[in-house]
Scaffold this active site. Structure first.
Site, short mmCIF file in Angstrom:
data_model
loop_
_atom_site.label_atom_id
_atom_site.label_comp_id
_atom_site.label_asym_id
_atom_site.label_seq_id
_atom_site.Cartn_x
_atom_site.Cartn_y
_atom_site.Cartn_z
N GLU A 90 1.37 4.76 -7.05
CA GLU A 90 2.14 4.08 -6.00
C GLU A 90 1.57 2.71 -5.68
OE1 GLU A 90 4.90 5.32 -5.44
OE2 GLU A 90 4.52 7.30 -6.26
N MET A 139 6.57 7.57 -2.50
CA MET A 139 7.45 6.41 -2.61
C MET A 139 6.69 5.15 -2.23
SD MET A 139 10.27 4.97 -3.24
CE MET A 139 10.66 3.25 -2.96
#
Length: 543
Positions: free
Chosen positions: A180, A145
Site C-alpha cells: 500500500e 486500500m
C-alpha cells in the site's frame, strides 16, 4: 467506530460528494467533517483546526490535498487509539485502531516508517504529503486500500499481537503495508489514465512489496514466498483458455471486479521481476525513477512506462514487453541440445502453454529473456532474447559432461520442457546438490505441469521425487511443489477403476514422507527456519 474509505472498487466517492469520479480527473480537496464531540475524525491530510459547535458537535478541518484522483480520498470517524513515530525524513506516522488494541499497532508502525524512508531513497523521490496514517477498520470489505496519507486496512491485515501473532502473519502484514505504501508513488502520485491500465499500479506495488521486504527483512526469505505464491498463482490462471491479457479493455468501471485476479496481481508482478532481472536492478530502477518524475501528479499509460525504461536501458522495451502484456497466456520453451567438444548448441522452440494440452490458435510469439547456467558457470549466466518461433543459441566453453539449465533462479515467466538427455543432466545436478533452491523449485513445479498437460509421463515426476529424497532435500518450498504434484496425482487416481494403482502410489508417498516426518518431528528444533511462509498455507490476497 464509523469509517468511510472512498475506494475505487465500490465507486463510493460520488455517493459522498459531487465529483468527476474518474482517475484522469485530478483535483485538490478541502475536507471538513462535523462529528459528535466524543468522536475523532481523520482524513488524507493533517488537521488544521478543530472547532466545537453549540450543537454538541466538533468540526474538524483538514489541510488542502495535493492534486489527486477522487478514489484516493478517505476519512474515518470514531473513538481511536494510536501509536506514532517519525521517519528519518521527518514524516509523522501513526497507526490507528479501536481502543484497547494499541500494542497491536507497533509492528505495523515499524514497517511503515521503514517503508517510507526506503522508498524515498529507492525511487529518489520524497513522499510529498506531510503525514502518514494507517487505520485498522473492523469489517472492512477489502484487504487494504491505498488512500493517500490515510491507508485503510482490514484489522487482521494491519494489527499484530506481540504475544500471539505468528511469523507467517507478520510476513503477510509486512507485505501488505509495503504494497500500500508503494502505491503512494505507483497509483497516487502517478495514476493510470483509465482502469485498463490497472496493472500499472497493482503489478508494480505487488513486485515492490517483495523488493522492500527482501532488503529490510532478509530473514523472511521473501523470494521463496514470491515464487510459491505469485508464480504458481499466475501460472494456474494464465494456463487456461479463459485467461485474459494484462492490458485489458475496461468499458465500464463496474467491470473492474473481473480483473482483480492473479493476472493483474501475480502475473504482472512476475513480469516486473523478470524485466528487472533482465535489465539489472540499477537500470530498472533508473527507468522507474524517470517515469515517476516525469508523470508525478499526473496520469500515465503503459507505453509511458515502457518509454522510460527504454530510455534507461537503450533497448526497445515496448516491443519486448507488449508481447507479454497485450496477449493472454505464457510460453512453453521446448529445448534440445547438440553436444560438441567445447560448446553446446541449444535449439529452442516456443508455443503457448495450455493446461488442457491443446494448441494455441493465435500462434503468438513472445520476446523471452532466456538466462542459462551450466555446471561450470553457475554464477555466470548467459543471457539471450528469444524472439522467434525457433532459434539456436551457442554456448561456448561448455564441456560434454556438463548439465545446462534454463531460467536460472526461476525469474522468467515461462516453463521449460527439456529433451530427455538434458533432463537427466538436471536430475544428476539435483542429486549432487548442485542446483540452488529456486532452481529446484522451478524444475519440480514445471515438471508436474507438463504431466498435467500430457507432455510428460507421470513416472518422470516420480523419478524427480525419488531424486530429491536421495539428495536429502530439506527445503520447504521445494517440498511444497513436490507435494502439490503428488496430491493432484493421487486425486486423479482416486477416480481410477483399478484401486491397486492408488494403493501403490499411497505406499510410495508413505515411503517418501515417513523419513522426512521422523526427521522433522512435531516440535520445533533449535536452528530450524521459522520464517518461511508458503503458498500452500497462505494464499495471496489481492489488495
Amino acid at each position: 467506530m464509523v469509517s468511510l474509505a472512498l475506494v475505487y472498487k465500490n465507486r463510493i466517492p460520488r455517493k459522498a460528494f459531487p465529483c468527476w469520479d474518474e482517475p484522469i480527473f485530478k483535483a485538490k480537496f478541502d475536507i471538513a467533517l462535523e462529528v459528535k464531540d466524543h468522536l475523532t475524525a481523520v482524513s488524507n491530510m493533517p488537521q488544521i483546526s478543530k472547532e466545537k459547535t453549540e450543537h454538541g458537535t466538533t468540526i474538524f478541518k483538514f489541510d488542502t490535498t495535493p492534486l489527486m484522483s477522487s478514489y484516493l480520498i478517505a476519512f474515518a470517524v470514531g473513538e481511536f487509539d494510536y501509536v506514532e513515530g517519525m521517519t528519518k525524513s521527518g514524516i509523522p506516522t501513526r497507526v490507528y485502531m479501536v481502543k484497547g488494541k494499541r500494542d497491536q499497532g507497533l509492528f505495523a508502525l515499524e514497517i511503515a516508517i521503514k517503508a517510507i524512508d526506503w522508498y524515498n531513497d529507492w525511487f529518489d523521490l520524497k513522499y510529498p504529503l506531510p503525514k502518514v496514517d494507517l487505520i485498522a477498520v473492523p469489517d472492512f470489505n477489502m484487504g487494504a486500500m491505498e488512500n493517500w496519507g490515510l491507508i485503510t486496512f482490514r484489522e487482521v491485515m494491519l494489527l499484530a499481537d506481540p504475544q500471539k501473532s505468528t511469523t507467517r502473519m507478520k510476513i503477510q502484514i509486512s507485505l501488505i503495508i509495503a504494497h500500500e505504501i508503494a502505491h503512494f508513488w505507483f497509483g497516487d502520485l502517478v495514476t493510470m489514465k483509465w482502469w485498463s491500465d490497472l496493472w500499472l499500479k497493482e503489478g508494480f506495488a505487488k513486485f515492490m512489496e517483495h523488493v522492500l521486504v527482501h532488503y529490510n527483512y532478509p530473514e523472511y526469505h521473501i523470494w521463496e514466498y514470491f515464487v510459491g505464491n505469485n508464480f504458481v498463482g499466475g501460472f494456474e490462471l494464465d494456463s487456461l483458455k479463459a485467461s485474459h491479457a494484462i492490458e485489458v479493455e475496461i468499458d465500464n468501471p463496474n467491470e473492474l471486479d473481473e480483473i482483480f485476479d492473479n493476472i493483474t496481481y501475480a502475473k504482472s508482478s512476475c513480469l516486473n521481476r523478470m524485466l528487472c532481472y533482465y535489465l539489472s536492478e540499477p537500470v530498472f530502477q533508473d527507468g522507474l525513477r524517470r517515469y515517476l518524475k516525469k508523470f508525478q501528479y499526473n496520469n500515465a499509460e503503459t507505453i509511458d512506462l515502457w518509454n522510460a525504461l527504454s530510455e534507461a536501458s537503450g533497448q526497445d522495451i515496448d516491443t519486448m514487453m507488449s508481447s507479454w502484456t497485450k496477449h493472454m497466456g505464457f510460453p512453453l520453451v521446448t529445448v534440445s541440445q547438440t553436444i560438441e567438444p567445447d560448446r553446446r548448441i541449444l535449439k529452442l522452440h516456443q508455443s503457448r502453454f495450455m493446461l488442457d494440452g491443446g494448441k494455441d490458435e493465435e500462434g503468438h510469439i513472445w520476446q523471452i529473456p532466456i538466462n542459462i547456467i551450466t555446471s561450470s558457470h553457475q554464477n555466470e549466466e548467459r543471457k539471450f532474447l528469444f524472439n522467434k518461433r525457433e532459434q539456436e543459441f551457442v554456448l561456448e566453453g561448455v564441456k560434454p559432461h556438463e548439465w545446462v539449465k534454463l531460467n536460472s533462479g526461476t525469474t522468467g515467466f515461462y516453463r521449460v520442457h527439456y529433451s530427455q538427455d538434458m533432463f537427466q543432466g538436471i536430475l544428476q545436478a539435483i542429486e549432487n546438490k548442485e542446483l540452488k533452491m529456486l532452481d529446484r523449485f522451478g524444475v519440480a513445479e514445471e515438471l508436474f505441469a507438463l504431466v498435467e498437460c500430457g507432455k510428460v509421463q507421470a513416472d518422470e515426476f516420480l523419478t524427480l521425487v525419488e531424486t530429491c529424497v536421495k539428495a536429502q532435500e530439506s527445503d520447504y518450498v521445494v517440498w511444497s511443489a513436490l507435494e502439490n504434484g503428488l496430491s493432484k496425482l493421487a486425486n486423479s487416481l482416486r477416480r481410477h477403476t483399478d484401486s491397486k494403482i492408488l494403493e501403490c502410489l499411497n505406499k510410495f508417498i508413505c515411503n517418501i514422507f515417513e523419513p522426512l516426518a521422523e526427521k522433522l518431528g512435531w516440535e520445533p528444533k533449535e536452528g530450524e527456519g521459522k520464517n518461511y511462509c508458503s503458498s500452500y498455507f497462505f494464499k495471496t490476497y489481492p489488495f
